[in-house]
Design an enzyme around this catalytic site. Structure first.
Site, PDB file in Angstrom:
ATOM      1  N   ASP A   1      29.195  53.478  47.540  1.00 35.37           N
ATOM      2  CA  ASP A   1      29.610  53.971  46.477  1.00 35.37           C
ATOM      3  C   ASP A   1      29.741  55.550  46.050  1.00 35.37           C
ATOM      4  OD1 ASP A   1      29.683  53.001  43.265  1.00 35.37           O
ATOM      5  OD2 ASP A   1      28.833  51.788  43.530  1.00 35.37           O
ATOM      6  N   ILE A   2      31.386  55.811  44.970  1.00 33.38           N
ATOM      7  CA  ILE A   2      31.152  57.174  45.145  1.00 33.38           C
ATOM      8  C   ILE A   2      30.632  57.586  43.760  1.00 33.38           C
ATOM      9  CG2 ILE A   2      33.517  57.089  46.246  1.00 33.38           C
ATOM     10  CD1 ILE A   2      34.621  56.653  42.813  1.00 33.38           C
TER      11      ILE A   2
ATOM     12  N   HIS B   1      32.086  41.876  45.416  1.00 28.08           N
ATOM     13  CA  HIS B   1      31.467  43.064  46.003  1.00 28.08           C
ATOM     14  C   HIS B   1      29.946  42.695  45.289  1.00 28.08           C
ATOM     15  CE1 HIS B   1      31.986  44.298  42.398  1.00 28.08           C
ATOM     16  NE2 HIS B   1      30.803  45.506  42.519  1.00 28.08           N
TER      17      HIS B   1
ATOM     18  N   GLU C   1      32.659  45.319  37.094  1.00 29.81           N
ATOM     19  CA  GLU C   1      33.444  46.133  36.700  1.00 29.81           C
ATOM     20  C   GLU C   1      34.627  45.859  37.550  1.00 29.81           C
ATOM     21  OE1 GLU C   1      30.621  47.194  39.598  1.00 29.81           O
ATOM     22  OE2 GLU C   1      30.599  46.295  37.848  1.00 29.81           O
TER      23      GLU C   1
ATOM     24  N   HIS D   1      25.951  45.489  45.683  1.00 26.39           N
ATOM     25  CA  HIS D   1      25.150  46.620  45.904  1.00 26.39           C
ATOM     26  C   HIS D   1      24.377  46.533  46.622  1.00 26.39           C
ATOM     27  CE1 HIS D   1      28.128  47.766  42.362  1.00 26.39           C
ATOM     28  NE2 HIS D   1      27.859  46.969  42.576  1.00 26.39           N
TER      29      HIS D   1
END
Length: 131
Positions: A29-30, A93, A88, A95
């Site tokens: 994750d950026i 996805h 978002e 996390h």
């Protein structure tokens, strides 16, 4: 228009890749909550995780488990948290966040890591993934 994750899958946007197979991709994750915070996605764009057919959902979770095992082995943490929000980005996805306590899962906080740190983390975790 394709989601940002689909653009990452296509190679149009770079990422810090952790693991990949024919159907899944894991990358850092950026805007990480903790070093090693990883996103696990199906390559096929589906907006909502629970809209995936059962077989694809189970395959994604098994892929995520392999990545979580590598995170646990390489990142300083007590556990690897799994979180699913999906609001978002319109692409299913998961996390995966290395944590010391439940308080570490806070989507309002982020750690700052340099590109060099991100690349080092990605290389270390990627080397530990057993697909």
């Amino acid at each position: 228009m394709a989601s940002v994750f689909s653009m990452i899958v296509a190679g149009d946007i770079p990422c810090y890749k952790i693991a990949e197979d024919d159907a899944h991709l894991a990358f850092l994750d950026i805007r990480p909550m903790a070093p090693g915070h990883t996103l696990v996605i199906p390559k096929r764009e589906v907006d909502y995780l629970f809209d995936l057919p059962d077989a694809e959902y189970l395959a994604l979770e098994l892929f995520a488990k392999r990545v979580a095992e590598a995170l646990k082995a390489t990142m300083p943490c007590k556990r690897v948290a799994e979180a699913v929000l999906g609001m978002e980005v319109p692409h299913a996805h998961i996390h995966l966040v290395p944590i010391q306590s439940e308080a570490d899962v806070d989507f309002r906080k982020h750690v700052e890591l340099t590109p060099v740190q991100m690349a080092e983390i990605a290389a270390k975790v990627s080397a530990a993934v057993k697909l």
